[in-house]
Scaffold this motif. Sequence first.
Motif, PDB file in Angstrom:
ATOM      1  N   MET B   1       0.832  -1.203   0.000  1.00  0.00           N
ATOM      2  CA  MET B   1       0.000   0.000   0.000  1.00  0.00           C
ATOM      3  C   MET B   1       0.869   1.255   0.000  1.00  0.00           C
ATOM      4  O   MET B   1       0.471   2.294   0.513  1.00  0.00           O
ATOM      5  N   VAL B   2       2.090   1.126  -0.427  1.00  0.00           N
ATOM      6  CA  VAL B   2       3.026   2.257  -0.498  1.00  0.00           C
ATOM      7  C   VAL B   2       3.063   3.063   0.790  1.00  0.00           C
ATOM      8  O   VAL B   2       2.848   4.268   0.761  1.00  0.00           O
ATOM      9  N   SER B   4       5.403   3.885   2.726  1.00  0.00           N
ATOM     10  CA  SER B   4       6.563   4.703   3.050  1.00  0.00           C
ATOM     11  C   SER B   4       6.515   6.074   2.397  1.00  0.00           C
ATOM     12  O   SER B   4       7.188   6.983   2.823  1.00  0.00           O
ATOM     13  N   SER B 118      -9.281  -0.480  -8.471  1.00  0.00           N
ATOM     14  CA  SER B 118      -9.883  -1.810  -8.412  1.00  0.00           C
ATOM     15  C   SER B 118      -8.822  -2.866  -8.132  1.00  0.00           C
ATOM     16  O   SER B 118      -9.075  -3.861  -7.489  1.00  0.00           O
ATOM     17  N   THR B 119      -7.650  -2.632  -8.622  1.00  0.00           N
ATOM     18  CA  THR B 119      -6.625  -3.651  -8.401  1.00  0.00           C
ATOM     19  C   THR B 119      -6.107  -3.611  -6.971  1.00  0.00           C
ATOM     20  O   THR B 119      -5.583  -4.584  -6.475  1.00  0.00           O
ATOM     21  N   ALA B 121      -7.880  -2.927  -4.290  1.00  0.00           N
ATOM     22  CA  ALA B 121      -8.900  -3.077  -3.261  1.00  0.00           C
ATOM     23  C   ALA B 121      -8.536  -4.248  -2.353  1.00  0.00           C
ATOM     24  O   ALA B 121      -8.182  -5.315  -2.795  1.00  0.00           O
ATOM     25  N   GLY B 122      -8.611  -4.018  -1.089  1.00  0.00           N
ATOM     26  CA  GLY B 122      -8.309  -5.081  -0.140  1.00  0.00           C
ATOM     27  C   GLY B 122      -8.974  -4.738   1.165  1.00  0.00           C
ATOM     28  O   GLY B 122      -9.821  -3.834   1.209  1.00  0.00           O
ATOM     29  N   PRO B 123      -8.654  -5.429   2.198  1.00  0.00           N
ATOM     30  CA  PRO B 123      -9.254  -5.119   3.491  1.00  0.00           C
ATOM     31  C   PRO B 123      -8.628  -3.868   4.075  1.00  0.00           C
ATOM     32  O   PRO B 123      -7.864  -3.912   5.028  1.00  0.00           O
ATOM     33  N   ALA B 185      32.699  -3.660   7.543  1.00  0.00           N
ATOM     34  CA  ALA B 185      32.035  -3.170   6.343  1.00  0.00           C
ATOM     35  C   ALA B 185      32.620  -1.808   5.983  1.00  0.00           C
ATOM     36  O   ALA B 185      32.781  -0.942   6.840  1.00  0.00           O
ATOM     37  N   GLY B 186      32.934  -1.637   4.722  1.00  0.00           N
ATOM     38  CA  GLY B 186      33.453  -0.358   4.268  1.00  0.00           C
ATOM     39  C   GLY B 186      34.956  -0.232   4.356  1.00  0.00           C
ATOM     40  O   GLY B 186      35.509   0.782   3.945  1.00  0.00           O
TER      41      GLY B 186
END
Lengths: 596, 510
Positions: B1-2, B4, B118-119, B121-123, B185-186
């Motif tokens: 549901m994007v 972020s 429409s694509t 659509a969910g709870p 790391a690095g």
Amino acid sequence: MPHAQTMPPTGFQALILCGPGVSLNTFTSSPEEFPKALIPIANRPMIWYPLDWCYRMGITNIHLVTPPSSAKAIEAALSQNPHLTSLPLPTADILAPEALSQNTPTAGILRLPEVQAAITGDFLVLPCDLMCEIAGESLLEAWMIQEAGLGGAAAGIQDYLGPKMGLGGERGGRRGGMGVWFQTKGEGSVKGEETDFVATTVLHSHIRPSLTPPEGSLRSHIANLVYATPTDTLNDITEDKKSFPIRHGLIRKHGRIRMLTTHRDAHIYIFPHWVLEMISRNERLDSISEDVVGMWAKAGWQDGLGDKLGLREIFSVAEEKEGENGSHSSGSVEDDLDLGSMTTTGTSDLKNGANDASLTGFATRVGNSSMQQPSSSSKLTVPPMLAYIHPLDPAAPLIRRVDTAALLLSVSLRLAKLGSIDEVGKPASSPFAHAHKIAHPSGIAQRCTVTKNDCLLAENVSVEEKCVVKESVIGASCTIKTGARLTRCVLMDGVVVGERCQLTGCILGRRSGVGQGCVLKECELQEGYGVVEETDARGEKFMAVFPLPTLPYVASIFIVNALGHFTTSGKVPGHLYWAIIKAINSLQHKLEKPRS
Amino acid sequence: MVPSEIPRESLTTSASLPEGNTSANGTEANSSNVDKSNGQTQTKEANGANGANGTKEAAMVAEVAEVAKNEKLSGAEMKKRAKAEKAARRAQEKQAPPPAALVVKKIDGGEEAAKKGSTTAGPTTPGVKTQHKRTGSTNTTHHRPMVSRPAQSQAAPPAAQPKKESKRVALFGHLYGQPRRTTIAGAGKDVHPAVLALGLQMSNYVICGSSARCVATLLVFKRVIESYITPPQNSLPRHLASHLSPQIDYLVSCRPLSVSMGNAIRWLKVEISDVDPDTPEQSAKHDLCDAIDNFIRERITVANQVIALSAAEKVQDGDVILTFAKSSIVQQTLVEAHRRRTKFRVIVIDSRPLFEGKHLARALADLGLEVQYSLIHAIGHAVKDATKVFLGAHAMMSNGRLYSRVGTAIVAMMAKEADLPVIVCCESVKFTDKVALDSIVTNEVAPPDELTIAGENTTSLSKWGDTPNLQLLNLMYDVTPPEYINMVVTEYGSQPPSSVPVVHRLSTNS
């Protein structure tokens, strides 16, 4: 974040054991064509996860150990699968020793001459079904801090075999091993997951435990392992003896012992090179997790066990070799130096005399009356086996071993919930995130529901109208026909789901098919299996009943695969497909009856 | 549901709105932020004020620029922000009673989202849908008020939050520098695996103490040299030194080099540059390794033995030796004295957080010595019983000052007060031509978190980062003036501290 920083070469080698996948037998029925390592988890082959993990921590020297029968399939996948080919170079080597069968125990694998020859330094042993979100380098760092040899007798250096390890290494009680155990309970737990019994004690180390470790350090969860066995073995013992016997030696040595019964061995082992020699010397060590690690953990407190395992010879052979080499004929400095006692944060063992080897030089002059001469019968210091006990914390990174169907389902669905790279951006995304949640949006019809945040749809998936897809992972080239409802399902590549099907908690093998109007709950479908129309089943495993490699089975698989292929591409009408599937299935059932 | 994207956008707008407020009317900014329902009308007022007052507008532009500079916004974000600001302003003008309009708009947005998506659509709740929709369509002014709404609720914290207090002690500000490296790391690609491990071991105090670090570094460099292969068109004496420099940089980033390490590395570099370019690579490497072995033997191992022998003579029957923390030479000296069957007692004074003295006390007690252990606060009591003080060193400065583990100076001063001889055991490799007058100019600041007790969240120190006006300082070393030191035992003999430069010259020239 994982993508951001480059890793220096750590000198470790990784050995990924690609086993047969006994508990996933619905999907690994033909290990020649489709071994366990290639089963997709969240649309990537299983082997991708440990490989990617290794590359991210800077290990590029990777060997995949697999029986010769499966080698071809894995080799082909490495060169063709888009996920595997996108991994950095150099590609992993496939090691398929002749003597390796699907049933060789893990320690037996390490005894094989081909494997022994391939390992030239300190190494990691990983399973192919490993799912590990912890940054691998933090495990390596923990090992380097706690266990790497002091002063040049250091972490996994290539072609660095024993000889140079003086008191800073094995003989000084360093260069032990490390394993990882994770909690099986909590979020994403699966009923009946295998567990191991581990007993740990507080880490005996140079570092004062009161010193707050720097952020990101795993040190606070690292403990000294004193007992490790699978829970099954533990149950056998308790049933046999009506109790769980503990040796007094353990309690004498360690006051505070923590016993864990719901943790599981992740089969991530960081081993120094000498472990290979220990394994090859002791033929009766069968599996790494039970025998090698279990015995090693016990050798830390059980007097004489280290000698029985031949550790004394292993460590002293190192010395002899040095003499033979003659390169440091005058005796290398490392021999006289015990950094462990020089460092101000280490306790010197003055009694043993081992530490102040520097003093022994003139001790002869001064007279050594009060001091004990170090002798060959002196106590053997066994380098410790450490355990990283992964904390139970919903925010903590995921570690799982995907070796049962239930785990395959739960882990796939969990990975499907990760935000994709195009949503959260590269730096914030999980290393396991896909580029897109729905790789092929045009394949999805207008009037259907696909919950984007917990679904993962691969390339070329077509979802027809009035479908409802929730919490599901759908592999490449799948077709979901009109009105089907999928909830908590995992579909591998090329699956065809018929009209008005209702699937809940199902795992559908490659190129399998479900006839229209089926209602399946918690079912597993074998590769290429077709379920007849209007089937109502719950908790079943749909598998071909033939002894697997027989001709009719292969033929049916072939026919079904071909049909599935043509049906998805629209060349064969759907009803014909189902008619043939039906015929094959009834044939199978007929053949099954006389057998049973 | 994007999920972020939502906070990101709302953040940019949140930044934009109060900014408009403050620019026009600085004092009103706070009140508008506190009172959410009132906020939008205030913005309107602010806009009006802007329009009326031309001079203030210039000020606003300047301030906007300043804010932009502070937050380092990209051009695209600036544009977006300006757009949002404009849209919000326009929406304000259109809808007189803002809260009511908002509710209406919300429902509108929800319906539209349901129709379109429409694509997706969910709870999901209508509220979530509107959010989702919002990210999709930025061109319609209708949805702008919704964008500005969370902006107001989020605008409050930044205004209320005070400027983050610096946790660095100002007097020692020059010592902080880069925080210690805690991960590999690095690190550079050229860093040798053995060096990687050594760096981590040093920053985690697995290898600690001037001599131990020096020896460990040299041994590891021996590994580096062994595995080194001169690239084509390069000569070993020239290229090897440049190959060592990333290794040294990595070690420095883990923990600043000790004086002994610096001396050893300087020696090694000279040694490398002295290699005859015509020597075959294998033998050159072999020679270098032998040279390192000899260096360790001469300057540290044998030097330690010589020092221990001569210092042990100073221990007499019935002595009570007081020592601070753990020094490998002092330990060796005491063991040597014990070997000579001298009857003496040891008092170990120790300090937090490393508790190095515990290791010394444990080792000596295991050997059969009588050991008394206490922390540094008990020094006044401990010196009463002591007859001699033995100290280890991190370095000896050219002006005769002793640079050693923090706390040493107090021990030396107390000992001087009690008229006890203070004897420093120090190899010449730890001598430096630097001078130090105090422990402020040169020192090492360790991470202050080390002073807190791990796993304990109840102590007042555990949340020191959030406690205002509290700074922690974790210094590693201090400087003891020469007047508190009676004798420095080196492998060149026992001298007063004033002879340090002479010994240093002797040891570097030889």
